[in-house]
Write a protein that holds these residues in place. Structure first.
Motif, mmCIF file in Angstrom:
data_model
loop_
_atom_site.group_PDB
_atom_site.id
_atom_site.type_symbol
_atom_site.label_atom_id
_atom_site.label_comp_id
_atom_site.label_asym_id
_atom_site.label_seq_id
_atom_site.Cartn_x
_atom_site.Cartn_y
_atom_site.Cartn_z
ATOM 1 N N LEU A 150 -0.848 -11.037 7.011
ATOM 2 C CA LEU A 150 -1.066 -12.468 7.235
ATOM 3 C C LEU A 150 -1.011 -13.286 5.947
ATOM 4 C CD1 LEU A 150 -1.619 -14.778 9.148
ATOM 5 C CD2 LEU A 150 -4.073 -14.279 8.959
ATOM 6 N N PRO A 151 -1.704 -12.906 4.863
ATOM 7 C CA PRO A 151 -1.568 -13.684 3.629
ATOM 8 C C PRO A 151 -0.141 -13.710 3.083
ATOM 9 C CG PRO A 151 -3.481 -12.248 3.514
ATOM 10 C CD PRO A 151 -2.718 -11.855 4.734
ATOM 11 N N VAL A 152 0.592 -12.619 3.279
ATOM 12 C CA VAL A 152 1.990 -12.589 2.824
ATOM 13 C C VAL A 152 2.815 -13.597 3.626
ATOM 14 C CG1 VAL A 152 4.069 -11.175 2.614
ATOM 15 C CG2 VAL A 152 1.836 -10.202 2.046
ATOM 16 N N LEU A 153 2.578 -13.681 4.924
ATOM 17 C CA LEU A 153 3.290 -14.638 5.765
ATOM 18 C C LEU A 153 2.943 -16.080 5.387
ATOM 19 C CD1 LEU A 153 2.988 -12.885 9.245
ATOM 20 C CD2 LEU A 153 5.085 -13.227 7.926
ATOM 21 N N VAL A 154 1.672 -16.335 5.069
ATOM 22 C CA VAL A 154 1.275 -17.676 4.624
ATOM 23 C C VAL A 154 2.015 -18.046 3.347
ATOM 24 C CG1 VAL A 154 -0.643 -19.045 3.707
ATOM 25 C CG2 VAL A 154 -0.990 -17.618 5.731
ATOM 26 N N ALA A 155 2.074 -17.095 2.415
ATOM 27 C CA ALA A 155 2.798 -17.338 1.169
ATOM 28 C C ALA A 155 4.268 -17.629 1.442
ATOM 29 C CB ALA A 155 2.661 -16.129 0.242
ATOM 30 N N ALA A 156 4.876 -16.841 2.329
ATOM 31 C CA ALA A 156 6.299 -17.027 2.632
ATOM 32 C C ALA A 156 6.554 -18.400 3.250
ATOM 33 C CB ALA A 156 6.777 -15.926 3.572
#
Length: 299
Positions: A20-26
């Motif tokens: 989830l944090p990776v998706l937010v960053a993306a």
């Protein structure tokens, strides 16, 4: 249906802590191309300002812990990560300027899972499972359909060079992600590691900005765009990315960041006024399917 009986709590916690944090960053990174299009400056100065100032911000957030992580990394690993951090924005923003925002983004992020798999296989001896391969294939195919189905002008040597620079951006993005993940698995915090790598990268990028950034820094719009890019897609997004990278393999994280070209394409339609046909919307659907498949992998 009871959510707790249909989705195991462990799976939810794993997703919230890693993918989830990776998706937010993306998603935040997906705004960079649209934002940069408003800046009255060349892509080299925009890239240098974005990760130069952003690197200083991440270094400030990390404080002394960044120095500890830098010492633990050693000169070789730190230099490798810093050079990758410095080359990435220069290649990425120039790629978008030459080949178009969507093409530059998709080439850079679409090539990243392949580079990540090769690097982890060579350096760490990692095994590539079928779930990741399917997720990467769907995502890359979706990105290809998204680009070839668009109504953008292009072609010529500029587009070819733009694609090559996009590949360079994808490779350097994977290198600094791998270095960061390696240091985090040694027990260093994500802020400390990113502060060390991006702070060192800023030492390379800020002199580049001093040489090329006159037009950017003399314009109010340019300063506002540079400030947004440094604070949001750099500062906030990389804090989230670092947190997710602690619990997500690099090959999975780089697959998840293929959300970035999807966001870039949607912003192109809504903000810039670009048009996409049925093939492009199919590409978006496949891209999203790949992201879901990669993000819901078993812990």
């Amino acid at each position: 249906m009871d959510l707790h009986t249909s989705v195991p709590p462990t799976r939810l916690r794993t997703f919230a802590a890693g993918p989830l944090p990776v998706l937010v960053a993306a998603a935040l990174w997906g705004t960079t191309g649209t934002a940069a299009s408003f800046a009255p400056a060349d892509p080299v100065s925009i890239g240098a300002a974005t990760m130069g100032f952003g690197g200083l911000l991440l270094l400030a957030l990390a404080g002394r812990s960044a120095l500890t992580a830098a010492r633990a990394a050693g000169p070789g690993l730190l230099l490798l990560g810093a050079l990758a951090v410095a080359v990435y924005p220069l290649a990425f923003y120039t790629s978008m300027a030459l080949a178009g925002v969507a093409i530059g983004t998709v080439v850079a992020l679409g090539s990243a899972p392949v580079f990540a798999a090769l690097l982890e296989r060579w350096a760490d001896g990692a095994r590539l499972d079928g779930r990741w391969a399917l997720a990467a294939a769907l995502s890359v195919l979706g990105g290809a359909l998204l680009i070839t189905g668009g109504s953008r002008e292009g072609g010529g040597d500029g587009s070819v060079l733009g694609v090559l620079l996009g590949l360079l951006a994808g490779a350097t993005y994977v290198v600094y992600s791998w270095v960061a993940g390696r240091l985090m698995r040694r027990g260093h915090g994500s802020r400390a590691v990113l502060g060390a790598l991006f702070g060192a990268g800023a030492a390379v990028l800020l002199p580049v900005l001093a040489l090329t950034g006159g037009g950017l820094l003399r314009s109010t719009t340019g300063v506002l765009v540079a400030g947004y890019l440094a604070l949001v897609p750099m500062g906030l997004a990389y804090v989230a990315f670092g947190a997710g990278l602690r619990r997500t393999p690099v090959r999975v994280a780089t697959t998840l960041t293929l959300l970035e070209p999807l966001v870039a394409a949607v912003l192109g339609v809504v903000v810039v006024g670009e048009r996409f046909g049925a093939q492009s919307w199919l590409g978006m659907a496949l891209l999203l399917a790949g992201l879901v498949l990669a993000g819901t992998r078993r812990p």
